[in-house]
Motif scaffolding. Structure first.
Motif, short mmCIF file in Angstrom:
data_model
loop_
_atom_site.label_atom_id
_atom_site.label_comp_id
_atom_site.label_asym_id
_atom_site.label_seq_id
_atom_site.Cartn_x
_atom_site.Cartn_y
_atom_site.Cartn_z
N ALA A 11 15.39 20.95 12.36
CA ALA A 11 15.22 22.22 12.52
C ALA A 11 14.08 22.52 13.30
O ALA A 11 13.36 23.54 13.07
N LEU A 12 13.69 21.64 14.41
CA LEU A 12 12.36 21.97 14.94
C LEU A 12 12.26 23.05 16.02
O LEU A 12 11.34 23.20 16.59
N SER A 13 13.50 23.54 16.16
CA SER A 13 13.52 24.57 17.44
C SER A 13 13.01 25.90 16.62
O SER A 13 12.29 26.87 17.53
N LEU A 14 12.66 26.07 15.27
CA LEU A 14 12.07 26.87 14.68
C LEU A 14 10.54 26.87 14.70
O LEU A 14 10.05 25.66 14.39
N SER A 15 9.94 28.04 15.02
CA SER A 15 8.27 27.91 15.00
C SER A 15 8.04 28.84 13.89
O SER A 15 7.99 30.36 14.09
N PHE A 16 7.41 28.49 12.67
CA PHE A 16 6.85 29.35 11.74
C PHE A 16 5.25 29.30 11.80
O PHE A 16 4.79 28.40 11.84
N PRO A 17 4.69 30.46 11.97
CA PRO A 17 3.23 30.17 11.99
C PRO A 17 2.79 29.76 10.71
O PRO A 17 3.03 29.97 9.72
N LEU A 18 1.65 28.85 10.77
CA LEU A 18 0.92 28.43 9.95
C LEU A 18 0.13 29.66 8.96
O LEU A 18 -0.59 30.51 9.62
N VAL A 19 0.28 29.62 7.58
CA VAL A 19 -0.55 30.55 6.77
C VAL A 19 -2.03 30.33 7.09
O VAL A 19 -2.37 29.18 6.87
N ARG A 41 1.48 23.51 3.16
CA ARG A 41 2.06 24.85 2.94
C ARG A 41 3.05 25.23 4.23
O ARG A 41 3.93 25.65 4.01
N TYR A 42 2.51 24.53 5.06
CA TYR A 42 3.59 24.87 6.52
C TYR A 42 4.83 24.18 6.13
O TYR A 42 5.75 24.87 6.31
N ILE A 43 5.30 23.13 5.90
CA ILE A 43 6.24 22.36 5.73
C ILE A 43 7.03 22.85 4.35
O ILE A 43 8.41 23.18 4.57
N TYR A 44 6.40 23.22 3.44
CA TYR A 44 6.75 23.92 2.29
C TYR A 44 7.42 25.19 2.50
O TYR A 44 8.78 25.51 2.27
N SER A 45 6.87 26.08 3.11
CA SER A 45 7.41 27.41 3.65
C SER A 45 8.33 27.40 4.63
O SER A 45 9.28 27.99 4.42
N LYS A 46 8.42 26.30 5.27
CA LYS A 46 9.37 26.34 6.76
C LYS A 46 10.62 25.85 5.77
O LYS A 46 11.76 26.34 6.10
N THR A 47 10.64 24.79 4.87
CA THR A 47 11.60 24.15 4.24
C THR A 47 12.46 25.06 3.52
O THR A 47 13.91 25.37 3.36
N ASN A 48 11.85 25.81 2.61
CA ASN A 48 12.30 26.73 1.61
C ASN A 48 12.36 28.16 2.01
O ASN A 48 12.92 29.07 1.49
N SER A 49 11.78 28.47 3.24
CA SER A 49 11.95 29.65 3.91
C SER A 49 11.95 30.94 2.86
O SER A 49 10.72 31.00 2.22
N VAL A 59 6.86 24.41 -6.17
CA VAL A 59 5.72 23.55 -5.63
C VAL A 59 5.71 22.09 -6.02
O VAL A 59 5.77 21.00 -5.05
N MET A 60 5.76 21.77 -7.26
CA MET A 60 6.12 20.46 -7.78
C MET A 60 7.02 19.69 -7.38
O MET A 60 7.12 18.44 -7.15
N GLU A 61 8.09 20.44 -7.40
CA GLU A 61 9.45 19.64 -6.97
C GLU A 61 9.42 19.14 -5.47
O GLU A 61 9.54 17.96 -5.12
N TYR A 62 8.84 20.21 -4.74
CA TYR A 62 8.50 19.69 -3.26
C TYR A 62 7.49 18.87 -2.94
O TYR A 62 7.62 17.88 -2.06
N LEU A 63 6.70 18.91 -3.79
CA LEU A 63 5.41 18.08 -3.54
C LEU A 63 6.06 16.50 -4.07
O LEU A 63 5.60 15.51 -3.13
N ASP A 64 6.62 16.42 -4.94
CA ASP A 64 7.08 15.01 -5.09
C ASP A 64 8.13 14.36 -3.81
O ASP A 64 7.91 13.50 -3.32
N LEU A 65 9.12 15.55 -3.48
CA LEU A 65 9.83 15.13 -2.03
C LEU A 65 8.85 14.73 -1.03
O LEU A 65 9.24 13.66 -0.35
N TYR A 66 8.02 15.36 -0.77
CA TYR A 66 6.91 15.29 0.41
C TYR A 66 5.89 14.01 0.22
O TYR A 66 5.72 13.25 1.25
#
Length: 645
Positions: A11-19, A41-49, A59-66
């Protein structure tokens, strides 16, 4: 695992600004390599929209994934995959593709689109005086410009109409005191500078002279109003002219209008009366349009209709008499919905070239771009008429001197020569208008712009955190994909012994439920009655039934179904049958011949599922081994702060 790869690499064509993050706190490390709060924060926000709520559970679920993702990247680096030429080339190709338009889109296109959208919220009313250009001769252009400047000094809002009647060379508006009426952005192609002047002026202000392809304009902005948007219209047209009596045409239009009043549908009346061959069979449908697309009287009548379904009186335009029906009306659509159309509009307009040029000038100044005049003069001194030949050798004969400096990058005569060789056809085309030194000057400016943009693109990771994040994401996605392929996917597909052992240990996980053996009979022509076929089939096996009715127009098909896929009308009982269905000279019905009990599948029957499950087991084992190999350490204080955000 597949979900993570898609989330991180596809999904790299999408560009979400960093918080915005005021610090670079380390959230966790993998074998000592840090992962900051900003990165996570960037990848969490992008993936979970829209579901990125930063709750503890999420956060804990995605932290384990990352963390698992980063473990695999660490393994890929240990394997040396980051040094593989093919993967490096793939990454560089992606970077070129992404960087090519990134800066221009961010700095030029996006701003122009937003500016244009803001202008489209209002329509502007204006009058103008046009002085046309008699030729392309620079002397003629200068003379017209001077006359426009002199006239501008004499024109005021109060005398504008009088001056327009006297001096304007626009036949359309001259007799109306130069009044054009309301317009909306964007103005027609080539009129951007007039648009910019009008939208930037105050009500009652005189602006100009403004140069467009039509000539020089002096304009008076009368005022503005909220944009009309667009109206969706159908019409009935009765043409006039070409030996058609105007009175007769109007009378026919009035008859059509009366038919509508009497209750006839607009579609029927359009089909009977309308002389617009393109719309009459579509109920007179024209579609959506905004201001300044059609005749003013036609437009005024269309926008005057106050509700959907309203019918106009008979109105006259240059082509004939119309009866209009309003289908709907819409205001300005949201920016994101309009963005593709607005992007196309700005890219095909002079505003785009102007903004792109301004960007390059700003960057050239920002980076400290310097032309080495003496060295360039030496290069040009060696040019002659062969400069314009397609195959001429322009490589410097002596010292390869520095001609241009952009930031800390030095560009030499050989670099410029390569550019000239790459653009041989453009170089040859300049022979009709320039001497060799003049053509070289023009091409040197273009080369400078190219080098400034290339240098800017090389700085993208430094200047734009989101670009840096995208490149990191894609690099790590490539490495993860390749490492997983080598360590898991290839092994699962090629390790037949391991696959068989996994299957043997999980035999009961792969089972067929009870299956109905269904016969489908199709009887064509003068074949036997369906009841006769069904009666015989219920007491004989499929082979005997097929043999018995061979050559009589009876075709028999077989298939097995589990209960959730069983055709309508059948049950999981031997002898269950559907009612005959007759279509196109044939009769079809189905019969459950027998029901096979549930059983375990063989490996060949479940191979795809077994491989997928075996891959999952291999990956779990792989991740467990990676956790033992590479230490993962979390910063609990930073994690708590992230969750609280």
């Amino acid at each position: 695992m597949t979900k993570l790869i898609l989330g991180l690499a596809c999904a790299l064509s999408l560009s979400f600004p960093l918080v915005a993050q005021q610090d670079d706190d380390v959230l966790f490390t993998v074998d000592g390599a840090p992962v900051t709060v900003g990165e996570f924060r960037y990848i969490y926000s992008k993936t979970n929209s829209g579901e990125a709520d930063f709750s503890r559970a999420s956060v804990m679920e995605y932290l384990d994934l990352y963390e698992r993702f980063k473990l695999k990247v660490a393994r890929a680096n240990e394997m040396g995959l980051d040094t593989v030429t093919a993967l490096q080339n793939e990454l560089e190709g992606y970077r070129r593709q992404l960087a090519n338009n990134y800066l221009v889109d961010r700095e030029v296109t996006d701003k122009l689109v937003e500016d244009l959208y803001a202008r489209q919220q209002r329509d502007v009313e204006f009058s103008h005086i046009l002085l046309t250009l008699p030729s392309g001769d620079p002397a003629d252009t200068l003379a017209v410009y001077r006359r426009a400047r002199e006239l501008r000094d004499e024109v005021t809002a109060e005398n504008f109409a009088e001056q327009a009647r006297t001096y304007s060379e626009d036949a359309y508006s001259k007799d109306r005191g130069g009044r054009i009426g309301y317009v909306s952005a964007p103005l027609p192609r080539g009129m951007y500078r007039l648009e910019e002047a009008l939208y930037g002026a105050e009500d009652g202000a005189v602006v100009g002279p403004v140069r467009t392809p039509a000539g020089y304009h002096i304009a008076l902005r009368h005022g503005s109003r909220p944009a009309y948007g667009e109206v969706e219209i159908a019409h009935i047209l009765i043409r006039k002219g070409d030996n058609v009596e105007t009175a007769a045409a109007r009378a026919r239009a009035e008859a059509a209008r009366q038919a509508l009043t009497d209750g006839a549908s607009f579609e029927d009346v359009a089909a009977e009366y309308s002389e617009d061959d393109e719309t009459r069979q579509q109920g007179g449908y024209i579609g959506f349009f905004g201001i300044n697309r059609y005749n003013k009287d036609f437009e005024r009548a269309a926008f005057a209709l106050e509700r959907d379904g309203a019918i106009s009186d008979v109105i006259e335009s240059p082509v004939g008499f119309h009866v209009l029906k309003r289908i709907s009306r819409r205001g300005m659509q949201p920016l994101e919905q309009q963005r593709p159309l607005l992007e196309a509009a700005v890219r095909n307009d002079v505003r785009y070239a102007d903004a792109q040029r301004a960007l390059l000038q700003r960057l050239a100044k920002e980076y400290g771009t310097k032309k080495m005049q003496a060295n360039y003069a030496d290069f040009v001194a060696g040019l002659d008429s062969t400069f314009f030949l397609l195959d001429t050798d322009l490589a410097p004969a002596g010292d390869d001197k520095v001609l241009l400096q952009v930031g800390d990058r030095e560009l030499r005569a050989s670099d410029f020569a390569n550019y000239l060789t790459r653009n041989a056809r453009l170089r040859a085309s300049l022979e009709r208008r320039y001497e060799a030194d003049g053509a070289a000057d023009l091409l040197f400016e273009s080369w400078t712009d190219e080098q400034v943009q290339a240098y800017a693109e090389a700085q993208l990771e430094k200047q734009f955190p989101e670009f840096r994040a995208l490149m990191r994401e894609y690099r790590e996605g490539i490495l993860l994909f390749e490492a997983t392929k080598l360590e898991v996917w290839d092994k699962a597909g090629e390790d037949s012994t391991g696959l068989q052992a996994f299957f043997d240990a999980h035999r009961d996980d792969y089972r067929f439920g009870p299956q109905a053996h269904v016969l489908t009979f199709t009887v064509t022509g003068d074949g036997p009655a369906p009841a006769e076929v069904l009666s015989y089939a219920r007491t004989h096996d499929p082979e005997a039934t097929a043999d018995h009715f061979a050559g009589t127009g009876v075709a028999v098909g077989e298939e097995r179904y589990e209960e959730d896929r069983l055709p309508d009308g059948l049950t999981m009982e031997a002898g269950s049958a559907t009612a005959p269905t007759v279509t196109a000279g044939s009769t079809t019905f189905q019969l459950v011949a027998d029901v096979e009990p549930a059983r375990r599948k063989e490996l060949a029957e479940a191979r795809g599922y077994v491989i997928a499950d075996y891959q999952d087991q291999l990956e779990r084992e792989w991740v467990e081994a990676l956790r033992r190999k590479f230490a993962v350490k979390r910063n609990q204080k930073v994690l708590a702060k992230l969750i609280e955000s």
